[in-house]
Design an enzyme around this catalytic site. Structure first.
Site, short mmCIF file in Angstrom:
data_model
loop_
_atom_site.label_atom_id
_atom_site.label_comp_id
_atom_site.label_asym_id
_atom_site.label_seq_id
_atom_site.Cartn_x
_atom_site.Cartn_y
_atom_site.Cartn_z
N HIS A 1 43.10 75.73 39.00
CA HIS A 1 42.18 75.81 37.86
C HIS A 1 41.38 77.11 37.90
CE1 HIS A 1 39.25 73.87 34.94
NE2 HIS A 1 38.51 74.84 35.46
N GLU A 2 40.87 77.46 39.07
CA GLU A 2 40.05 78.67 39.19
C GLU A 2 40.89 79.94 39.01
OE1 GLU A 2 37.09 78.13 38.82
OE2 GLU A 2 36.98 76.06 39.51
N CYS B 1 35.60 71.26 32.62
CA CYS B 1 35.28 72.61 33.08
C CYS B 1 33.88 72.97 32.60
CB CYS B 1 36.30 73.59 32.50
SG CYS B 1 35.99 75.31 32.91
#
Lengths: 167, 179
Positions: free
Chosen positions: A140-141, A98
């Site tokens: 993930h976002e 990330c």
């Protein structure tokens, strides 16, 4: 229209639950555009969430169409306001990294398929069924909107596989 | 900063980690990477520690004596400068699961194939499960493949071992993604 600086942990905004967008207006569209610009500027990036550019609102952009893993299975550029995963199934593991947690990667298991509902840039309600890498990127976002980093999702190899106690 | 590799092994019980880390804290040692786990009935700690002044084994004096007195075995390795830096390991990641009726040579035979093909093992855990009458051996490895090597190649190379030892082997790539 601007490339914004990516916030890096331990910036506290990354651990905050972002606010839903109540009123769809010019600022909303500006944030969407800044997210797209920032994502494109990062080159390798396939998604950015608003808290990563210092805006604690529920807005993310995802585009896996230019990545090796996502190029045959994607919906192009997804601009998502107030996204919500309304169904998910299956599981897949990827070694995630990330931009907000540099120099560290971890194995994360996420759903293989997700159905996500959101408002697009023009305020239209849309629903997309995503799978494989695109599904991982979306999850993930959206985690960023809930103050979750992939570090909250990693689990040790050993505990995953050997957790069950001998009866 | 000088770095040291410290290993501590002893019969598992509550309080080992706190006893060890209290000593390290009082010494002014930083714990960098560490891995601690229960193996059989033993608790095993492996730690890379750093100290701003200590340069060799003698610097620690008899600070670990209370651990030895508590029936823990302590070993200290002095790292050469740079020995604490993890090398950049590029290449695709693969998880390999190997399991089957327990027999000698499972770890060795699999590791031999991987070593010969220059496949780097970055994590390896084994466990004896099943019942006393029918013990089952499970091994899970994480490996990094050299350039140009694919999951299929690993499968092909491991097939003879699978047939010979009559174990099940599965290989799966873990895609690396930057989000």
């Amino acid at each position: 229209m601007a490339v914004r600086k990516i916030r890096v942990y331990p910036d506290p905004i990354l651990k905050k639950v972002a606010e839903p967008v109540e009123q769809f207006n010019k600022t909303t569209v500006e944030v969407v555009q800044d997210l797209v610009d920032t994502m494109l500027d990062a080159g390798h990036s396939v998604g950015v969430a608003a808290p990563q550019i210092g805006v604690s609102q529920r807005i993310v952009v995802v585009d896996v169409s230019k990545s090796k893993l996502g190029k045959t299975n994607n919906h192009g550029l997804l601009e998502m306001v107030n996204p919500e995963i309304i169904a998910s199934s299956g599981s897949q593991m990827m070694r995630e990294g990330c931009m907000s947690v540099p120099d560290y990667t971890g194995n994360v298991t996420r759903a293989e398929h997700v159905i996500v509902e959101f408002l697009d840039r023009s305020g239209q309600l849309r629903c997309v069924e995503a799978s494989a890498f695109e599904a991982v990127a979306i999850q993930h976002e959206i985690d960023h909107l809930d103050g979750l980093l992939f570090l909250d999702r990693v689990s040790s190899l050993k505990t995953d596989i050997f957790r069950r106690k001998n009866k | 900063m000088n770095h040291f590799a410290l290993t501590i092994v002893g019969r598992d019980r509550p309080g080992i980690v706190s006893q060890v880390t209290e000593i390290l804290y009082n010494l002014g040692c930083n714990i960098a990477d560490s891995s601690c786990s229960i193996l059989g009935g033993q608790f095993a700690m492996i730690l890379i520690v750093a100290h701003p002044k200590f340069s060799n084994r003698d610097s620690f004096g008899d600070t670990f004596q209370p651990l030895e007195d508590a029936d823990l075995t302590v070993a200290l390795r002095v790292l050469k400068p740079g020995g604490e830096v993890r090398p950049e390991i590029e290449g695709d990641l693969c998880m390999i699961s190997v399991y089957g009726a327990d027999k000698p040579g499972i770890v060795y035979r699999v590791a031999k194939v991987l070593g010969e093909k220059n496949v780097n093992i970055t994590d390896l855990n084994t466990k004896l499960v099943g019942t006393q009458e029918r013990p089952v051996y499970v091994m899970v490895l994480e490996v990094t493949l050299p350039q140009g090597i694919m999951e299929e190649d690993l499968n092909r190379w491991l097939m003879p071992v699978r047939d010979e030892l009559q174990v099940d082997i599965s290989v799966r790539t873990i895609p690396r993604v930057e989000l």
